[in-house]
Design a protein around this motif. Structure first.
Motif, short mmCIF file in Angstrom:
data_model
loop_
_atom_site.label_atom_id
_atom_site.label_comp_id
_atom_site.label_asym_id
_atom_site.label_seq_id
_atom_site.Cartn_x
_atom_site.Cartn_y
_atom_site.Cartn_z
N GLY A 175 42.01 39.63 41.25
CA GLY A 175 40.57 39.79 41.05
C GLY A 175 40.10 39.07 39.79
O GLY A 175 39.05 38.41 39.79
N ILE A 176 40.86 39.18 38.71
CA ILE A 176 40.49 38.52 37.45
C ILE A 176 40.54 37.00 37.60
O ILE A 176 39.68 36.27 37.09
CB ILE A 176 41.42 38.99 36.31
N ILE A 177 41.54 36.50 38.33
CA ILE A 177 41.63 35.05 38.57
C ILE A 177 40.40 34.56 39.34
O ILE A 177 39.82 33.51 39.02
CB ILE A 177 42.93 34.71 39.32
N ARG A 234 37.47 34.49 37.06
CA ARG A 234 37.57 33.36 36.14
C ARG A 234 37.12 32.07 36.81
O ARG A 234 36.45 31.24 36.18
CB ARG A 234 39.01 33.23 35.64
N HIS A 235 37.47 31.89 38.08
CA HIS A 235 37.10 30.66 38.77
C HIS A 235 35.64 30.64 39.20
O HIS A 235 35.14 29.61 39.65
CB HIS A 235 38.03 30.43 39.97
N ALA A 236 34.97 31.78 39.06
CA ALA A 236 33.51 31.82 39.23
C ALA A 236 32.83 31.82 37.87
O ALA A 236 31.61 31.88 37.79
CB ALA A 236 33.11 33.06 40.02
N HIS A 237 33.63 31.77 36.79
CA HIS A 237 33.16 31.83 35.40
C HIS A 237 32.32 33.08 35.17
O HIS A 237 31.27 33.06 34.51
CB HIS A 237 32.35 30.59 35.03
N LEU A 238 32.82 34.20 35.70
CA LEU A 238 32.19 35.50 35.49
C LEU A 238 33.09 36.34 34.61
O LEU A 238 34.24 36.00 34.35
CB LEU A 238 31.97 36.22 36.83
N VAL A 239 32.56 37.46 34.14
CA VAL A 239 33.36 38.42 33.40
C VAL A 239 33.33 39.74 34.15
O VAL A 239 32.59 39.90 35.12
CB VAL A 239 32.85 38.63 31.96
#
Length: 203
Positions: free
Chosen positions: A17-19, A22-27
């Motif tokens: 989920g974190i990856i 990251r690839h959507a440049h979200l937090v």
């Protein structure tokens, strides 16, 4: 052994989920969200920043949550750090904001829920969520939502307003999933207190 395998599976789901986030440049919320924000801001490794932020919370965990919970949390944190480091080996790709928020929120929500059920967390804010739940009976999903929203709001500088709104959407999704798992989290805690070994029922 089964408990350790469940923690590993939970970390795999959370790491995936974190990856995606990251690839959507979200937090997202919590310590992972803060680590993502700082990694964007300073161009640093998520894994290194994540482990560094967690250090003060391990001291809190040892004092109030006990050795077993702290060791499981440390294990989960190290596993998540290693899993997310694999992202450097993956081909670079971009995800639409809505896809990152939806998929990332669901995976992180499921992963965190099963970590809580198995007497562990990802450190940081997660330790506070479990502490508040055990000490005051606060709904872990609602506590997660409040604290995660504060983390996301503090991250607007590094991701911008639009991506910040989609990040809040991911927090809403994962908080809802954790709230749905509240019953199993409570049952697991009671079993630990009573020294029972029976597994919680599947709802």
């Amino acid at each position: 052994m089964k408990n350790l395998l469940n923690i590993l599976l939970s970390c795999l789901l959370t790491g995936a989920g974190i990856i995606l986030l990251r690839h959507a440049h979200l937090v997202t919320g919590g310590t992972p969200g803060l680590a993502l924000s700082l990694s964007y801001l300073f161009g640093a490794s998520f894994s290194v920043v994540y482990l560094a932020i967690n250090i003060p919370f391990y001291l809190l965990s040892i004092r109030y949550m006990g050795r077993s919970f702290t060791l499981k949390t440390l294990l989960a944190s190290l596993l998540l750090s290693g899993i997310t480091a694999v992202d450097r080996l993956l081909p670079d790709f971009l995800l639409p904001d809505w896809a990152g928020a939806l998929l990332g929120g669901v995976l992180v929500g499921i992963g965190l829920s099963y970590l809580f059920i198995n007497g562990s967390s990802l450190g940081g804010v997660n330790i506070l969520v479990v502490f508040f739940h055990q000490r005051f009976g606060w709904d872990p999903g609602k506590s997660t939502f409040v604290m995660d929203s504060l983390v996301v709001l503090s991250s607007l500088y590094s991701v911008g307003l639009l991506k910040g709104l989609f990040s809040i959407l991911s927090v809403v999704i994962l908080s809802f999933i954790i709230s749905r798992a509240k019953g199993r989290i409570v049952l697991r805690r009671r079993q630990e207190i009573l020294g029972e070994t029976a597994s919680p029922p599947v709802s």
